[in-house]
Design a protein around this motif. Sequence first.
Motif, PDB file in Angstrom:
ATOM      1  N   GLU A  59      37.509  42.996  29.311  1.00  9.77           N
ATOM      2  CA  GLU A  59      37.704  41.525  30.317  1.00  9.77           C
ATOM      3  C   GLU A  59      38.858  40.767  29.932  1.00  9.77           C
ATOM      4  O   GLU A  59      38.821  39.862  30.566  1.00  9.77           O
ATOM      5  CB  GLU A  59      36.256  40.771  29.863  1.00  9.77           C
ATOM      6  CG  GLU A  59      36.365  40.278  28.321  1.00  9.77           C
ATOM      7  CD  GLU A  59      35.784  41.153  27.508  1.00  9.77           C
ATOM      8  OE1 GLU A  59      35.912  42.463  27.912  1.00  9.77           O
ATOM      9  OE2 GLU A  59      35.769  40.823  26.391  1.00  9.77           O
ATOM     10  N   HIS A  60      39.834  41.103  29.002  1.00 12.16           N
ATOM     11  CA  HIS A  60      41.135  40.096  28.987  1.00 12.16           C
ATOM     12  C   HIS A  60      41.745  40.041  30.149  1.00 12.16           C
ATOM     13  O   HIS A  60      41.923  40.995  31.075  1.00 12.16           O
ATOM     14  CB  HIS A  60      41.964  40.728  27.776  1.00 12.16           C
ATOM     15  CG  HIS A  60      41.485  40.817  26.518  1.00 12.16           C
ATOM     16  ND1 HIS A  60      41.932  41.477  25.422  1.00 12.16           N
ATOM     17  CD2 HIS A  60      40.359  40.050  25.735  1.00 12.16           C
ATOM     18  CE1 HIS A  60      41.034  41.533  24.620  1.00 12.16           C
ATOM     19  NE2 HIS A  60      40.190  40.436  24.636  1.00 12.16           N
ATOM     20  N   ILE A  61      42.059  38.827  30.257  1.00  9.84           N
ATOM     21  CA  ILE A  61      42.694  38.455  31.634  1.00  9.84           C
ATOM     22  C   ILE A  61      43.838  39.366  32.381  1.00  9.84           C
ATOM     23  O   ILE A  61      43.994  39.446  33.565  1.00  9.84           O
ATOM     24  CB  ILE A  61      43.110  36.876  31.897  1.00  9.84           C
ATOM     25  CG1 ILE A  61      42.999  36.373  33.369  1.00  9.84           C
ATOM     26  CG2 ILE A  61      44.314  36.587  30.965  1.00  9.84           C
ATOM     27  CD1 ILE A  61      41.635  36.154  33.700  1.00  9.84           C
ATOM     28  N   ASP A  62      44.680  39.921  31.374  1.00  7.47           N
ATOM     29  CA  ASP A  62      45.951  40.662  31.836  1.00  7.47           C
ATOM     30  C   ASP A  62      44.985  42.072  32.420  1.00  7.47           C
ATOM     31  O   ASP A  62      46.026  42.960  32.876  1.00  7.47           O
ATOM     32  CB  ASP A  62      46.748  41.028  30.857  1.00  7.47           C
ATOM     33  CG  ASP A  62      46.211  41.711  29.522  1.00  7.47           C
ATOM     34  OD1 ASP A  62      44.870  41.101  29.007  1.00  7.47           O
ATOM     35  OD2 ASP A  62      46.793  42.500  28.811  1.00  7.47           O
ATOM     36  N   HIS A  63      43.689  42.259  32.520  1.00 11.04           N
ATOM     37  CA  HIS A  63      43.252  43.387  32.962  1.00 11.04           C
ATOM     38  C   HIS A  63      42.292  43.210  34.077  1.00 11.04           C
ATOM     39  O   HIS A  63      41.778  44.127  34.800  1.00 11.04           O
ATOM     40  CB  HIS A  63      42.498  44.209  31.887  1.00 11.04           C
ATOM     41  CG  HIS A  63      43.364  44.753  30.904  1.00 11.04           C
ATOM     42  ND1 HIS A  63      43.813  45.932  30.711  1.00 11.04           N
ATOM     43  CD2 HIS A  63      43.907  43.957  29.890  1.00 11.04           C
ATOM     44  CE1 HIS A  63      44.612  46.089  29.831  1.00 11.04           C
ATOM     45  NE2 HIS A  63      44.797  44.972  29.123  1.00 11.04           N
ATOM     46  N   VAL A  64      41.857  41.818  34.379  1.00 11.80           N
ATOM     47  CA  VAL A  64      40.759  41.605  35.552  1.00 11.80           C
ATOM     48  C   VAL A  64      41.338  40.470  36.189  1.00 11.80           C
ATOM     49  O   VAL A  64      40.661  40.050  37.213  1.00 11.80           O
ATOM     50  CB  VAL A  64      39.373  41.090  34.618  1.00 11.80           C
ATOM     51  CG1 VAL A  64      38.903  42.412  33.851  1.00 11.80           C
ATOM     52  CG2 VAL A  64      39.616  39.752  33.992  1.00 11.80           C
TER      53      VAL A  64
END
Length: 267
Positions: A59-64
């Motif tokens: 769920e880290h923002i650089d993935h979602v």
Amino acid sequence: MAVEFATIASGSSGNSVYFGTEYTKILIDAGLSGKKIQNGLKDIGVLGSDIDGIFVTHEHIDHVAGIGVLSRRFNIPVYATEGTWNCMPSSVGKIESENKRVISKNEKCVINDLCVTPYAIPHDAGQPVGYNVMTEKFKVSIATDIGHVTEEIMENIKDCDLLLLESNHDVEMLKNGDYPYPLKQRILGKKGHLSNETAGKLLAWVICQNSKLKNVFLGHLSKENNTPKTAYNTVKDILEGYDIKTNVDFNLYLAARYGVERIIKPM
Ligand SMILES: [Zn+2]
Ligand SMILES: [Zn+2]
């Protein structure tokens, strides 16, 4: 019939990987704006509406960052583990319940001619996974955001044909750099990120096991604690120590921070 693999973005400012056949097209992560991902897809002749599923590593923002927008815009199912769904940042926005798919590690998810299997990775997130994506004849492994190498990772990637492997930082650059001490500890920790050196050693092990592995992308390079040249040369030098010749025995690529790197392989 061909398979196509492309990195659309890779690094702490955003990650997204495309894999597709004639019949099925998926993204692994969509960690930048929907617009940027659509532009990346356009570069390889794929439309947002062609995407059959987005598989989320964690769920880290650089993935979602773009999963909500893309799912709403094109009615795309999003696949993630229960632990990842539970930690999903609210900025992703609403995803229709029928597009919210829960997957479990080591459980196969079949979409047309693709079989996608998540496997557990050690990272400081809810329930992070890497992925194996298989067609009848070709296996791609995605292994980024990894704090340390586990037997489970080794087991999952050892027989792949194409590998995207994290090569996040140069340990000396990180230790001597400007990051605050707790952040340095986090990155170096067992649930942080993989160094160039560890990536090189893991890759040497895989190549010694498996002569099928012909294409390797190094990805998720740190902007502050690595350079593409450092990552590439560190890995290449380590492999040389095992008598593995880069770009002779296999091809080594760098997944660009922004911009598409692609491989099309006829089957
Ligand atoms: Zn990341
Ligand atoms: Zn992460």
